[in-house]
Each structure stands twice: as structure tokens, then as C-alpha cells.
Scaffold this motif. Structure first.
Motif, PDB file in Angstrom:
ATOM      1  N   ARG A 301     -36.674  -2.762 -23.231  1.00 32.31           N
ATOM      2  CA  ARG A 301     -35.429  -3.309 -22.706  1.00 32.31           C
ATOM      3  C   ARG A 301     -34.228  -2.923 -23.561  1.00 32.31           C
ATOM      4  O   ARG A 301     -33.103  -2.860 -23.061  1.00 32.31           O
ATOM      5  CB  ARG A 301     -35.548  -4.828 -22.605  1.00 32.31           C
ATOM      6  N   HIS A 302     -34.469  -2.622 -24.837  1.00 32.21           N
ATOM      7  CA  HIS A 302     -33.351  -2.307 -25.745  1.00 32.21           C
ATOM      8  C   HIS A 302     -32.632  -1.026 -25.344  1.00 32.21           C
ATOM      9  O   HIS A 302     -31.504  -0.810 -25.746  1.00 32.21           O
ATOM     10  CB  HIS A 302     -33.837  -2.209 -27.202  1.00 32.21           C
ATOM     11  N   TYR A 390     -27.274  -2.860 -23.070  1.00 28.42           N
ATOM     12  CA  TYR A 390     -27.827  -3.414 -24.311  1.00 28.42           C
ATOM     13  C   TYR A 390     -27.994  -4.933 -24.268  1.00 28.42           C
ATOM     14  O   TYR A 390     -27.102  -5.642 -23.810  1.00 28.42           O
ATOM     15  CB  TYR A 390     -26.910  -3.075 -25.485  1.00 28.42           C
ATOM     16  N   PRO A 391     -29.103  -5.425 -24.782  1.00 24.42           N
ATOM     17  CA  PRO A 391     -29.218  -6.876 -24.984  1.00 24.42           C
ATOM     18  C   PRO A 391     -28.392  -7.297 -26.205  1.00 24.42           C
ATOM     19  O   PRO A 391     -27.933  -6.449 -26.970  1.00 24.42           O
ATOM     20  CB  PRO A 391     -30.715  -7.074 -25.270  1.00 24.42           C
ATOM     21  N   TYR A 393     -28.211  -9.091 -29.948  1.00 23.53           N
ATOM     22  CA  TYR A 393     -29.126  -9.117 -31.097  1.00 23.53           C
ATOM     23  C   TYR A 393     -28.791 -10.262 -32.033  1.00 23.53           C
ATOM     24  O   TYR A 393     -27.633 -10.698 -32.109  1.00 23.53           O
ATOM     25  CB  TYR A 393     -29.032  -7.808 -31.897  1.00 23.53           C
ATOM     26  N   ASP A 395     -29.974 -11.106 -36.150  1.00 15.17           N
ATOM     27  CA  ASP A 395     -30.753 -10.658 -37.316  1.00 15.17           C
ATOM     28  C   ASP A 395     -31.520  -9.371 -37.049  1.00 15.17           C
ATOM     29  O   ASP A 395     -32.666  -9.197 -37.486  1.00 15.17           O
ATOM     30  CB  ASP A 395     -31.740 -11.748 -37.745  1.00 15.17           C
ATOM     31  N   GLY A 396     -30.906  -8.475 -36.288  1.00 16.02           N
ATOM     32  CA  GLY A 396     -31.496  -7.156 -36.097  1.00 16.02           C
ATOM     33  C   GLY A 396     -32.502  -7.043 -34.973  1.00 16.02           C
ATOM     34  O   GLY A 396     -33.024  -5.958 -34.716  1.00 16.02           O
ATOM     35  N   VAL A 397     -32.799  -8.154 -34.288  1.00 10.94           N
ATOM     36  CA  VAL A 397     -33.816  -8.155 -33.235  1.00 10.94           C
ATOM     37  C   VAL A 397     -33.181  -8.710 -31.954  1.00 10.94           C
ATOM     38  O   VAL A 397     -32.350  -9.613 -32.029  1.00 10.94           O
ATOM     39  CB  VAL A 397     -35.020  -9.027 -33.673  1.00 10.94           C
ATOM     40  N   PRO A 398     -33.527  -8.164 -30.781  1.00 10.15           N
ATOM     41  CA  PRO A 398     -32.883  -8.640 -29.556  1.00 10.15           C
ATOM     42  C   PRO A 398     -33.160 -10.119 -29.284  1.00 10.15           C
ATOM     43  O   PRO A 398     -34.225 -10.634 -29.620  1.00 10.15           O
ATOM     44  CB  PRO A 398     -33.533  -7.790 -28.449  1.00 10.15           C
ATOM     45  N   TYR A 400     -34.120 -12.491 -26.664  1.00  4.85           N
ATOM     46  CA  TYR A 400     -34.739 -12.507 -25.338  1.00  4.85           C
ATOM     47  C   TYR A 400     -35.020 -13.949 -24.924  1.00  4.85           C
ATOM     48  O   TYR A 400     -35.274 -14.811 -25.763  1.00  4.85           O
ATOM     49  CB  TYR A 400     -36.032 -11.683 -25.359  1.00  4.85           C
ATOM     50  N   ALA A 401     -34.980 -14.171 -23.611  1.00  4.28           N
ATOM     51  CA  ALA A 401     -35.141 -15.530 -23.087  1.00  4.28           C
ATOM     52  C   ALA A 401     -36.571 -16.031 -23.262  1.00  4.28           C
ATOM     53  O   ALA A 401     -37.523 -15.292 -23.058  1.00  4.28           O
ATOM     54  CB  ALA A 401     -34.773 -15.550 -21.609  1.00  4.28           C
TER      55      ALA A 401
END
Lengths: 418, 418
Positions: A301-302, A390-391, A393, A395-398, A400-401
Motif C-alpha cells: 500500500r505504501h 501515499y499513506p 506515517y 515513527d517511520g511506519v505507515p 493503517y486502520a
């Protein structure tokens, strides 16, 4: 028209954008509050309907349903489970009707590929065959891009983008290593029956990268293939091979099956990529690297394409609108109006013509030598991978729900899924 | 101080951000125009110096050098070639001096990992040993993050981000499939001697994903591993395994070597991931999927971490400044000042203490059971993957630099690289 609840479920292999379709269905249904009561999601696809394991999506906040649009995987769980024929498995259909009746369900939205379209078609027939009033609408989804009657399938554009971007990046890597080390990079991608995903690898040719694509549609010819790779290496110093997991020999055996059983009698687990890499090493002596993208490609997804994420959402929304217009046994289908500028609209496709039909790459999308894609194909692919959706982010991570997935209280006896 | 030209080269496996270091060296050298004449890049690393195959970077536009910052792979070509000792291979060193002298080179910037630091150290000794005045500065680069004396290595943060993001996305996928299909996903990542890259997979635990990490630093215990996976599947319904390519048995054999030779006597080409996946299938019966990211992970500029891209650029710039301050046989080293907010500065590390030393994961970064990372480790990793340093795109694909790579006219006889 009496207000009815809706059932929504996800089926088959999930994608980076199937939840965007879920978001489209749920948000659009909320807008039709006079016609649609609640949207109940099946936990793990149709199994959720059979086992009366329903999720009350009305318990999810507007923000959570919006975030669903950018979240990969299947938020309600998916399944690989195909309904058998109505004649032979009446018990299952009766159960479906019991569950639908118990929860006042009048709309059935099923989000999947070819097999799932078949399940959706069967449910749509309950109206006539078993006198239960229901409208069943299929929401198209498959990374394989092999559904007929739609120009493309939500889920495909993002995988295609992932493959094009990844193959380009890895090619720049191998190009820099080629003098004293790796000369050939082999990337295995999905698509057991159709080469659409592998085709996306062909796009990087326009970026100066020598690429050889192996499609399921073209029987594998080892000598021709090796000659092609050698010619590319001789000329460019390196070469990238994009091989479909569905690539196969003339006699129908998958390349991935070529490896003999090992000393313990286990089936060789390596995919097509290590087989092709070994072939190159043995015949041409080049050092190689190989990658198998597997789930990474369909979950990425990223790097989702904007076109794809948007169409996935719109397909969900269009399905609800078709139901509101009184349709049954149909699927919203993407109709391309023009390539450049890219324009499309949603039409209607009858499920009877969609279920169990696979759309392969047309021959004129593949170069005469069988190892690349034509300008026609590039024209087809380019708009589908366009835009970076783009999702967010943290702390460096996407971000997500994660849904609450509150279960709906059961009203019926349990049921064994066989 | 007389104006001298500089030599810059890339060495070893390339990364998503090694070109950012190149950009840092070249742009900074351009700013020191009174001390540094031209920057000549070696085509394919040190081989470019030995064969007098130099690239004149002054022929590249400011825009091209700026775009280099966002381009993966090694723009000038890299090599796997280690200089032998000065005593045994005097011929090579004499050739280097001839080439440096012919092109008036007084600065040597070598961009690589541990082996390359050794090469750089040897070149730095030319000043004393062979009376050729040169300053050799190492620019740190390695996805493996195993250089000593620096808090982290440019190249690592972006791979770590790729692994964390990809493992999270694939985990959401397998979670949705687990009811009727795949229950375990195995992702193989790089790091033959150190588990830093695999450790990044441990970060997704904080996102509710059951993950089991296999490090090279922890001898593999099959029974304990299988019990751990089974416990995760029983509790969560699914499990993700992140296995380092360097994971090994108690006796030192790599997991990837476990497969016996096949019927043709070929070495098994599958990596650690298929071996681990098969183990799980046989012992626990779970359906699995596996991926081998290989070059995709280290080339993934599209998901580079901002911290990493910035540090890679700064390391190149810092190397030039160290040369301007008169240093020789050193490397700019990243010193962490604080975790939160993340602050660091560049210090100086002597190459004699860097070359050929590998920094492994400290034991307190790995959980006592050996299958996960501790809060200390997470605190270390988080700032390194922070920020998304996106490239620009055109038609759905990143715009990466292609340099002209104009060769410098040769002045010497040819030389055979043995």
C-alpha cells in the motif's frame, strides 16, 4: 422500498486497495440511509454469512472508515471458499437465506475476483430460485487483472506500479554491480494464469534497462530465452528478467515445477525465479541474484497507484449505486474512454458473463519475440500506475486502520462449514 | 596548499542512498574550489583507478548532481575487489600512484563497508610507504549496519524502513487470509553476519503483529522456533517470520544450506525463507507464503528514510571537510547525542580501527528468548527509519538520475586487473 440491511464481504487473495472498496461501499451506503440500514461485514468472506459471524460496521467511526481507504489487506478477513451449485448444496443456500432473513439483509456486496463473481452470481439467483428477495452486486478486485468486461481490475494498478518501480530500482543496483559481480537479476511476480503483472516489468525498458519478461501466455523456449539474455548482457553489461509465477513450458508444466524432488522426496519449494537464475548460471555462467516478491507486491500500500486506489473506492461506491438503481447479478465495470488524457467511467457488466472467465494478455500486447511488451500495452498500463497515493506515517511506519470489528449478536443455531 | 584533484569511488554492494553520499562529496568539493580541482569518479570502484577509467564529474550539471541524491544504485559503478597487502602486490600500488600522479589526485574518497575501509586504509598508507602525498577518507556505507565506531551506517536506515513497512503490510495480508488459507508468512532479508536488518522486522510487533525474528547472532533451535510459531498462530491465528539470510545452526551451517543437493547434484538455490517455510509446513501443517526481498530491499529508494538519505549526503560532505582539515586514514562517524529528540553529529574514526571489524547486534537488543527485539533496540532503530524521503515521479515511475559519465582522457598505458 423498505429499508434493508446490506452484507459486504471480501473474498480470495487480498490487495493493497481492497479496503478502499470496503470504504467506498460503507461510506456510500451511509449516504443512502433511507434505503440501506446497516452494513454488516462477513468475517472471513462468505464464511461469515454461513456461520452468522457478522461485523457491525456502524460501530466504526467515520475516521476509521476513511482510514480504511489507505489500509492494505482485508480488514474483515477474506476466504478461499467457493459455493457449490445450488442443486447439490441446497443446505448452504438455505442457511444463507436464514442468516439474511434473521438480519434483514436485502443487499449482498461481494468483493473479489473470478471465483468470487461466481459465488456472487449464485447468491443473486436466490431471489428467483428460492424466493428470497436479494440484490447481489459484485465489486471487482484482483491483482491478476484477469476479469473480463472491465478495462482493468482494482488491485492491479498498484501491483503493476510496485513491479515497475521495484524492477527499475533493482536494475540500477545490478547495473552498478555488473563489472565484477552480479550480471543478471531475476524478479518473480504473481499471475498464475495471466501475464498482466509481469507485463508491468516491461515498462522499465523505457528507462534504459534491458529487461526480458516471461509471460504465462508464451510457452517457454529455453534456447531462445538464453540467447536473448546473453544478447542483453553482451550489449548492456547486465540484464533484468521479470518472470511470472505462471510461466510454463510448452507441455504446460510450470517453470517452478521444473526442479526435481530433493533427497527427502520433498517437492522443490523454490519458485520460478531460482529455476530461471540457475538456468542462466549453468548455460551462461553469469552471477545472478533473484527475488520473489510474493505477498510484498500485493500488500504494498505504501506505493499504491492513485488511479488504482481511486478506482477501488469508486468501484465500491458504484456497486452501492447499482443496487439502489435496482440491479441484481451485476458488477460495476471500468470503461476506458481515452488513454491520454486518461478518462474512464463505470458501466454495468452482467455477472453471468464475468464469473469463471479469465482475460489473458492479448497477443498484440506482447512483442513478436515473446519477451517484451508493445507500445499498445504500455499505453494501456501507464495510466493505471500513475500517481502516488501515499499513506500517512508515524515513527517511520505507515498508519493503517485497525477496526473494532464488533460482532453482531447471533440469532441462529451454529452451522458447520464443510 | 596546492589545488589537487579528488578521486571518488563506490565499492561493495550498493544501497538506496550511496549516490546521496556521492552527491555530498561532489557538491561539497565544488564549494572548496580553491583547494579541490575536479572530482574524478572511478568507473566500477577502485578498478577505475587501476585501469585509469575515470569519469569527469565536472561535466555533470548541478541539477544532475542534485538528482543523484535521490537515485538508488551506484551511479559510477561499484566493484567487489579488495586490494591485497602492499608487500605482496606492490605492482598494483605503483599503478595507483601512476594514475593519481598523472591526474594530479591528492584526495581519495572511498565509499563502502568494512572491506572497502581496508582498501581505503591501504591507499592512505601510500603517503608514508611510497612517498606519494595523498589523503584517503572513507565514506561509510553498508546496508548491513556492521561498521564499528559509528552509531549507524548510511544505507541501513532505508533498508530497515523497507523491511518494517513490507513486513507490516504483508502481515495485514496474511492476517486476512488465515481463516481458510495462508497462516504463516516468511520474509527473508539481508545481513549475512549481523542481524540489524532482520531486527527492523521486530518493530511491527508494536502494530499488533505476531512476529518471530531469526538473527545470525542466535544459533537456530528448531524445536524452540517451531514452538514459538505455533504459540503465535494459536493465539493470533497467524504469524510472520522475518529470517536473516545469515541465520545459522549451532554448528555454523546457514539455514539456507540445509537443503540437500538435488538429483542433478546442484546446490539448493532456495534461500533461508523456503527452508523455514517447509519446516513449518512439515511440523505444524500450516499453509505458508514466503518472499525473498534480495536486491529489492537495498535498492528501494522509493521508501528511503529521511534520516538515512540525509546522513548519507552528510557523510559525503563530512568526508570532504575532514580532508580539508588535513585528515588522512579516517572516516566520518555518526555519534548519537540523544534518542528523543533524535540528535547526532559527525565525529572522526581512525580507519585502522574500522577496517575488517564487524559490529554485531548487542545481546541486550535481542529478547531473552532470541526471537524478538527489546525496547532498547526499538529506541535505537526508530529514529533511523523516520521520515519518507520520496523521489519525484513521472508517469507513475520515479525519476532517477542518469549521468553522462564522460571519461577523462587516458594518459597511461593499459593495465591488467588480475
Amino acid at each position: 422500498m423498505a429499508r434493508k440491511n446490506a452484507f459486504y464481504a471480501q473474498s480470495g487473495g487480498v490487495t493493497a486497495v481492497i479496503n478502499a472498496s470496503a470504504s467506498g461501499v460503507i461510506q456510500t451506503a451511509r449516504a443512502y440511509r433511507n434505503q440501506i440500514g446497516k452494513v454488516y461485514a462477513g468475517r472471513d468472506g462468505i464464511i461469515g454469512a454461513l456461520t452468522e459471524d457478522l461485523i457491525d460496521t456502524s460501530k466504526e467511526s467515520t475516521a476509521a472508515i476513511a482510514l480504511l481507504r489507505n489500509t492494505p489487506g482485508g480488514a474483515f478477513g477474506s476466504c478461499r471458499y467457493k459455493l457449490k451449485s445450488l442443486e447439490s448444496h441446497r443446505r448452504e443456500y438455505q442457511r444463507l437465506i436464514e442468516v439474511f432473513e434473521a438480519h434483514d439483509i436485502g443487499y449482498f456486496f461481494y468483493n473479489g475476483g473470478g471465483d468470487s463473481a461466481d459465488t456472487c452470481l449464485k447468491v443473486s439467483q436466490l431471489a428467483e430460485a428460492m424466493n428470497y428477495p436479494i440484490q447481489a452486486i459484485h465489486v471487482p478486485k484482483t491483482v491478476d487483472n484477469d476479469l473480463p468486461l472491465t478495462d482493468c481490475c482494482p488491485g492491479f494498478g498498484s501491483v503493476a506500479k510496485y513491479v515497475a518501480v521495484s524492477a527499475l530500482e533493482a536494475s540500477l543496483d545490478v547495473r552498478s554491480m555488473a563489472r565484477t559481480s552480479t550480471k543478471v537479476f531475476v524478479l518473480e511476480v504473481m499471475g498464475r494464469h495471466a501475464g498482466w503483472i509481469a507485463a508491468a516489468g516491461g515498462l522499465i525498458e523505457d528507462h534504459g534497462v534491458p529487461v526480458v519478461v516471461l509471460f504465462p501466455e508464451v510457452p517457454f523456449d529455453e534456447q531462445k530465452f538464453l540467447a536473448r539474455v546473453e544478447e542483453r548482457v553482451a550489449r548492456h553489461g547486465f540484464c533484468t528478467v521479470v518472470v511470472s509465477e505462471g510461466a510454463r513450458h510448452e507441455d504446460g508444466r510450470f517453470l517452478a515445477q521444473q526442479g526435481p524432488r530433493d533427497a527427502f522426496g520433498h517437492e522443490q519449494l523454490g519458485g520460478a525465479a531460482p529455476v530461471v537464475a540457475r538456468m542462466i548460471r549453468q548455460a551462461l555462467g553469469h552471477k545472478f541474484h533473484w527475488a520473489v516478491a510474493d505477498y510484498l507486491q500485493r500488500a504494498a500500500r505504501h506505493i499504491a497507484s492513485t488511479t488504482d486506489a481511486r478506482q477501488a473506492y469508486e468501484a465500491g461506491a458504484a456497486a452501492v449505486k447499482l443496487a439502489m438503481e435496482g440491479h441484481n447479478a451485476v458488477m460495476p465495470a471500468i470503461e476506458r474512454i481515452s488513454d491520454k488524457p486518461y478518462r474512464y467511467r463505470f458501466g454495468v457488466a452482467p455477472l453471468s458473463e464475468v464469473a469463471n472467465v479469465e482475460k489473458h494478455m492479448p497477443r498484440h500486447y506482447i512483442t513478436p519475440d515473446g519477451f517484451g511488451i508493445t507500445e499498445d500495452c504500455k499505453r494501456y498500463l501507464r495510466p493505471l500506475i500513475r500517481g502516488e497515493d501515499y499513506p500517512k506515517y508515524k515513527d517511520g511506519v505507515p498508519v493503517y486502520a485497525t477496526l473494532k470489528n464488533v460482532p453482531v449478536a447471533r440469532k441462529l443455531a451454529t452451522f458447520d462449514v464443510r
